[in-house]
Design an enzyme around this catalytic site. Structure first.
Site, PDB file in Angstrom:
ATOM      1  N   CYS A  50       0.846  -1.197   0.000  1.00  0.00           N
ATOM      2  CA  CYS A  50       0.000   0.000   0.000  1.00  0.00           C
ATOM      3  C   CYS A  50       0.888   1.257   0.000  1.00  0.00           C
ATOM      4  O   CYS A  50       1.727   1.413  -0.882  1.00  0.00           O
ATOM      5  CB  CYS A  50      -0.951  -0.054   1.192  1.00  0.00           C
ATOM      6  SG  CYS A  50      -2.275   1.164   1.155  1.00  0.00           S
TER       7      CYS A  50
ATOM      8  N   ASP B  40      -8.343  -3.610  -7.554  1.00  0.00           N
ATOM      9  CA  ASP B  40      -7.933  -2.572  -6.608  1.00  0.00           C
ATOM     10  C   ASP B  40      -8.433  -1.215  -7.114  1.00  0.00           C
ATOM     11  O   ASP B  40      -7.936  -0.711  -8.122  1.00  0.00           O
ATOM     12  CB  ASP B  40      -6.409  -2.569  -6.485  1.00  0.00           C
ATOM     13  CG  ASP B  40      -5.882  -1.600  -5.444  1.00  0.00           C
ATOM     14  OD1 ASP B  40      -6.644  -0.704  -5.014  1.00  0.00           O
ATOM     15  OD2 ASP B  40      -4.712  -1.726  -5.064  1.00  0.00           O
TER      16      ASP B  40
ATOM     17  N   HIS C  86      -7.431  -4.721  -3.247  1.00  0.00           N
ATOM     18  CA  HIS C  86      -6.416  -3.989  -2.504  1.00  0.00           C
ATOM     19  C   HIS C  86      -6.224  -4.648  -1.139  1.00  0.00           C
ATOM     20  O   HIS C  86      -7.169  -5.129  -0.529  1.00  0.00           O
ATOM     21  CB  HIS C  86      -6.863  -2.530  -2.325  1.00  0.00           C
ATOM     22  CG  HIS C  86      -5.819  -1.659  -1.703  1.00  0.00           C
ATOM     23  ND1 HIS C  86      -4.679  -1.283  -2.377  1.00  0.00           N
ATOM     24  CD2 HIS C  86      -5.722  -1.110  -0.458  1.00  0.00           C
ATOM     25  CE1 HIS C  86      -3.938  -0.521  -1.592  1.00  0.00           C
ATOM     26  NE2 HIS C  86      -4.544  -0.406  -0.420  1.00  0.00           N
TER      27      HIS C  86
END
Length: 249
Positions: free
Chosen positions: A126, A184, A215
């Site tokens: 991330c 995502d 994600h």
């Protein structure tokens, strides 16, 4: 491989004291150091388990608290709306150059650590995927694994909202692996294409994976966690680090 995961140390950076969490094999020796960059929530339990897994493969894993200028040592943001809002606010508050100076300070400190062989890699998820990419701009980093790196295609990381990371792709000297979930919403197809194009134009030593995931599919215990993709991603990571640090002299 048995590891120890109880070590924490506070190191000095140009922008203040930064706490670093260490994970390493219990046996004596010097190991390649992996800089592991967390999500916006800092060093949560899933991040600790991720670091422990990599350390168990034979590495000294160092996890910095990336928001050390704004939060007290040991701060962990919750996986809820207030925690998410705070984490997102800070990633757009901290100047992007401060992330880089943190990395330099951490590498310099690790060079003198008894358990470090003097070789370095990076791993991130991330926000941490973007930070690992920026760490790869440092010539000391020989191999980097970036999972669903956010803000890379928009160039909006940091207080300036103009990080310039992709434009510097040709500075990456080591191998880099990029892993994405096709579902995502933070990095859509167009964004992934832009990142891939920049890396191809820079002639980067590149490994690229897109999986049928969402994600944060590595975050165990969360609704989007995919155990099969987690194991696959860790196998790719292990292969990357093995061929870089073990197979090479």
């Amino acid at each position: 491989m048995l590891i120890r995961s109880d070590e924490k140390t506070d190191i000095e950076t140009p922008t203040g004291t930064m706490r670093v969490h260490l994970f390493r094999p219990t046996r004596a020796g010097r190991f390649p150091a992996i800089l592991l960059f967390s999500e916006i929530y800092q060093v949560t339990a899933p991040i600790e388990r991720l670091a422990a897994m990599i350390a168990g493969l034979g590495y000294l894993v160092a996890v910095p608290e990336v928001y050390h200028e704004y939060e007290a040592p040991g701060c962990v943001l919750a996986y809820d709306k207030p925690g998410t809002d705070r984490g997102n606010d800070l990633k757009y508050t901290k100047p992007v150059g401060n992330f880089d100076s943190d990395n330099v300070a951490l590498i310099d400190w690790l060079r003198g650590h008894e358990g470090c062989s003097g070789r370095f890699g990076a791993f991130g998820v991330c926000l941490g995927g973007h930070l690992a990419f920026r760490a790869a701009l440092n010539p000391a980093i020989e191999a980097t694994a970036c999972f669903y790196a956010t803000d890379l295609h928009t160039g909006t990381l940091g207080g300036e909202r103009n990080d310039g990371t992709l434009a510097r792709a040709d500075e990456i000297k080591g191998e880099i692996m990029m892993v994405w979930g096709r579902h995502d919403p933070h990095v859509p197809f167009e964004g992934r294409y832009k990142i891939r194009e920049a890396l191809e134009k820079a002639a980067t030593a590149l490994e690229w994976h897109e999986v049928d995931g969402q994600h944060a599919f590595l975050r165990d215990g969360a609704p989007r966690f995919d155990a099969a993709l987690f194991l696959q991603g860790m196998n790719w990571t292990n292969a990357l680090f093995q061929r870089t640090f073990i197979a090479q002299p």
